[in-house]
Design a protein around this motif. Structure first.
Motif, PDB file in Angstrom:
ATOM      1  N   LEU A  27       0.845  -1.196   0.000  1.00 50.92           N
ATOM      2  CA  LEU A  27       0.000   0.000   0.000  1.00 50.92           C
ATOM      3  C   LEU A  27       0.879   1.245   0.000  1.00 50.92           C
ATOM      4  CD1 LEU A  27      -2.721  -0.946   2.636  1.00 50.92           C
ATOM      5  CD2 LEU A  27      -2.926  -0.956   0.168  1.00 50.92           C
ATOM      6  N   ALA A  28       0.586   2.158  -0.894  1.00 48.39           N
ATOM      7  CA  ALA A  28       1.335   3.415  -0.951  1.00 48.39           C
ATOM      8  C   ALA A  28       0.663   4.430  -0.030  1.00 48.39           C
ATOM      9  CB  ALA A  28       1.375   3.930  -2.380  1.00 48.39           C
ATOM     10  N   PRO A  29       1.437   5.099   0.825  1.00 46.85           N
ATOM     11  CA  PRO A  29       0.831   6.104   1.704  1.00 46.85           C
ATOM     12  C   PRO A  29       0.696   7.441   0.985  1.00 46.85           C
ATOM     13  CG  PRO A  29       3.149   5.910   2.209  1.00 46.85           C
ATOM     14  CD  PRO A  29       2.846   4.885   1.130  1.00 46.85           C
ATOM     15  N   CYS A  30      -0.323   8.173   1.365  1.00 49.76           N
ATOM     16  CA  CYS A  30      -0.459   9.545   0.866  1.00 49.76           C
ATOM     17  C   CYS A  30       0.115  10.486   1.930  1.00 49.76           C
ATOM     18  CB  CYS A  30      -1.921   9.864   0.569  1.00 49.76           C
ATOM     19  SG  CYS A  30      -2.958  10.017   2.039  1.00 49.76           S
ATOM     20  N   ALA A  31       0.093  11.769   1.657  1.00 44.76           N
ATOM     21  CA  ALA A  31       0.648  12.743   2.603  1.00 44.76           C
ATOM     22  C   ALA A  31      -0.100  12.716   3.933  1.00 44.76           C
ATOM     23  CB  ALA A  31       0.604  14.136   1.996  1.00 44.76           C
ATOM     24  N   LEU A  32      -1.423  12.589   3.907  1.00 48.17           N
ATOM     25  CA  LEU A  32      -2.181  12.543   5.165  1.00 48.17           C
ATOM     26  C   LEU A  32      -1.880  11.271   5.945  1.00 48.17           C
ATOM     27  CD1 LEU A  32      -5.628  14.055   4.123  1.00 48.17           C
ATOM     28  CD2 LEU A  32      -4.010  14.992   5.778  1.00 48.17           C
ATOM     29  N   LEU A  78      -9.960  14.094   9.409  1.00 45.47           N
ATOM     30  CA  LEU A  78      -9.722  14.918   8.220  1.00 45.47           C
ATOM     31  C   LEU A  78      -9.515  14.033   6.991  1.00 45.47           C
ATOM     32  CD1 LEU A  78      -9.049  17.688   6.870  1.00 45.47           C
ATOM     33  CD2 LEU A  78      -6.675  17.250   7.534  1.00 45.47           C
ATOM     34  N   HIS A  79      -8.708  12.984   7.152  1.00 40.84           N
ATOM     35  CA  HIS A  79      -8.398  12.089   6.038  1.00 40.84           C
ATOM     36  C   HIS A  79      -9.638  11.346   5.536  1.00 40.84           C
ATOM     37  CE1 HIS A  79      -5.263   9.008   4.362  1.00 40.84           C
ATOM     38  NE2 HIS A  79      -6.023   9.530   3.430  1.00 40.84           N
ATOM     39  N   SER A  89      -8.441  18.275   0.764  1.00 39.00           N
ATOM     40  CA  SER A  89      -7.306  18.207   1.672  1.00 39.00           C
ATOM     41  C   SER A  89      -6.617  19.568   1.743  1.00 39.00           C
ATOM     42  CB  SER A  89      -6.299  17.163   1.191  1.00 39.00           C
ATOM     43  OG  SER A  89      -5.130  17.231   1.983  1.00 39.00           O
ATOM     44  N   PRO A  90      -6.202  19.974   2.934  1.00 37.49           N
ATOM     45  CA  PRO A  90      -5.483  21.238   3.049  1.00 37.49           C
ATOM     46  C   PRO A  90      -3.999  21.123   2.677  1.00 37.49           C
ATOM     47  CG  PRO A  90      -5.756  20.271   5.203  1.00 37.49           C
ATOM     48  CD  PRO A  90      -6.484  19.379   4.235  1.00 37.49           C
ATOM     49  N   LEU A  91      -3.511  19.897   2.505  1.00 37.86           N
ATOM     50  CA  LEU A  91      -2.094  19.704   2.197  1.00 37.86           C
ATOM     51  C   LEU A  91      -1.829  19.846   0.703  1.00 37.86           C
ATOM     52  CD1 LEU A  91      -1.207  16.610   4.422  1.00 37.86           C
ATOM     53  CD2 LEU A  91      -0.894  19.025   4.937  1.00 37.86           C
ATOM     54  N   PRO A  92      -0.845  20.648   0.322  1.00 41.91           N
ATOM     55  CA  PRO A  92      -0.535  20.781  -1.100  1.00 41.91           C
ATOM     56  C   PRO A  92      -0.068  19.466  -1.721  1.00 41.91           C
ATOM     57  CG  PRO A  92       0.727  22.372   0.221  1.00 41.91           C
ATOM     58  CD  PRO A  92      -0.049  21.510   1.164  1.00 41.91           C
ATOM     59  N   ALA A  93       0.544  18.585  -0.919  1.00 46.47           N
ATOM     60  CA  ALA A  93       1.024  17.307  -1.452  1.00 46.47           C
ATOM     61  C   ALA A  93      -0.124  16.407  -1.896  1.00 46.47           C
ATOM     62  CB  ALA A  93       1.864  16.587  -0.400  1.00 46.47           C
ATOM     63  N   CYS A  94      -1.327  16.679  -1.417  1.00 49.46           N
ATOM     64  CA  CYS A  94      -2.493  15.872  -1.787  1.00 49.46           C
ATOM     65  C   CYS A  94      -3.138  16.355  -3.088  1.00 49.46           C
ATOM     66  CB  CYS A  94      -3.535  15.902  -0.671  1.00 49.46           C
ATOM     67  SG  CYS A  94      -3.021  15.031   0.815  1.00 49.46           S
ATOM     68  N   GLN A  95      -2.760  17.520  -3.533  1.00 54.64           N
ATOM     69  CA  GLN A  95      -3.376  18.086  -4.727  1.00 54.64           C
ATOM     70  C   GLN A  95      -2.615  17.628  -5.966  1.00 54.64           C
ATOM     71  OE1 GLN A  95      -6.134  19.687  -3.979  1.00 54.64           O
ATOM     72  NE2 GLN A  95      -5.622  19.538  -1.825  1.00 54.64           N
ATOM     73  N   THR A 117       3.310   9.338  -5.837  1.00 53.45           N
ATOM     74  CA  THR A 117       2.554   9.612  -4.626  1.00 53.45           C
ATOM     75  C   THR A 117       1.108   9.211  -4.845  1.00 53.45           C
ATOM     76  OG1 THR A 117       2.151  11.862  -5.351  1.00 53.45           O
ATOM     77  CG2 THR A 117       4.045  11.524  -3.920  1.00 53.45           C
ATOM     78  N   LYS A 118       0.474   8.837  -3.760  1.00 53.75           N
ATOM     79  CA  LYS A 118      -0.920   8.426  -3.813  1.00 53.75           C
ATOM     80  C   LYS A 118      -1.783   9.626  -3.471  1.00 53.75           C
ATOM     81  CE  LYS A 118      -4.041   5.555  -1.170  1.00 53.75           C
ATOM     82  NZ  LYS A 118      -4.750   6.706  -0.655  1.00 53.75           N
ATOM     83  N   PRO A 119      -2.847   9.872  -4.231  1.00 52.80           N
ATOM     84  CA  PRO A 119      -3.740  10.977  -3.868  1.00 52.80           C
ATOM     85  C   PRO A 119      -4.434  10.697  -2.543  1.00 52.80           C
ATOM     86  CG  PRO A 119      -4.447   9.905  -5.919  1.00 52.80           C
ATOM     87  CD  PRO A 119      -3.251   9.182  -5.429  1.00 52.80           C
ATOM     88  N   CYS A 120      -4.632  11.742  -1.765  1.00 56.07           N
ATOM     89  CA  CYS A 120      -5.243  11.594  -0.436  1.00 56.07           C
ATOM     90  C   CYS A 120      -6.721  11.236  -0.513  1.00 56.07           C
ATOM     91  CB  CYS A 120      -5.070  12.878   0.365  1.00 56.07           C
ATOM     92  SG  CYS A 120      -3.354  13.261   0.729  1.00 56.07           S
TER      93      CYS A 120
END
Length: 161
Positions: A27-32, A78-79, A89-95, A117-120
């Motif tokens: 499983l790939a993790p997302c930023a959250l 939140l996640h 998501s408020p994290l830019p890495a999720c966009q 990266t995996k989308p949140c």
């Protein structure tokens, strides 16, 4: 003394298990997902410190550890909301990254993340028939562990080391 050590072990178990699920079944993790791990490490460190403290201070340290675990639960809320499409998501890495039309292909390739990266908002499921995402399971675990840790802080009052 076993209470704080058990809290430390159970707190460290959550991010260690998550890292294990990255290796198997891949499983790939997302930023959250990554953000949800940090409060567990903080809780584990506080609980280890609590084991060495006198009973009155141990009580407050265990409460701080419970609060740290609850923070992971709040991030999990939140996640789950992002996964369900309730809010962005408020994290830019999720966009999704934006593309400047004036960029060359070489510039575009250099701007990409070094690892995929995996989308949140894409839920990860461990078990096929179970409708709980990994974020939802973390939420449940965080609530249970924080409540149990709070109970440990109260029951630790009468003990003498």
């Amino acid at each position: 003394m076993a209470g704080p050590l058990l809290v430390a072990a159970l707190s460290a178990a959550a991010p260690l298990l998550a890292m294990g699920f990255e290796r198997w079944p891949g499983l790939a993790p997302c930023a959250l997902c990554l953000w949800q791990r940090w409060p567990y490490w903080v809780a584990a460190a506080i609980a280890l410190l609590a084991a060495a403290l006198p009973p009155a201070a141990r009580r407050w340290a265990l409460r701080a550890a419970a609060l740290a675990v609850a923070v992971s639960g709040a991030i999990a809320v939140l996640h789950v909301g992002v996964e369900q499409g309730w809010w962005p998501s408020p994290l830019p890495a999720c966009q999704a990254p934006g593309v400047d039309p004036s960029m060359s292909v070489d510039d575009l390739l250099r701007s990409l993340a070094p690892a995929p990266t995996k989308p949140c908002d894409e839920a990860a499921y461990l078990f096929g028939g179970m409708p709980l995402s990994v974020a939802a399971m973390n939420l449940i675990y965080a609530v249970l562990l924080s409540v149990w840790t709070l109970r440990q802080s109260g029951s630790d009052l009468g003990r003498r080391v």
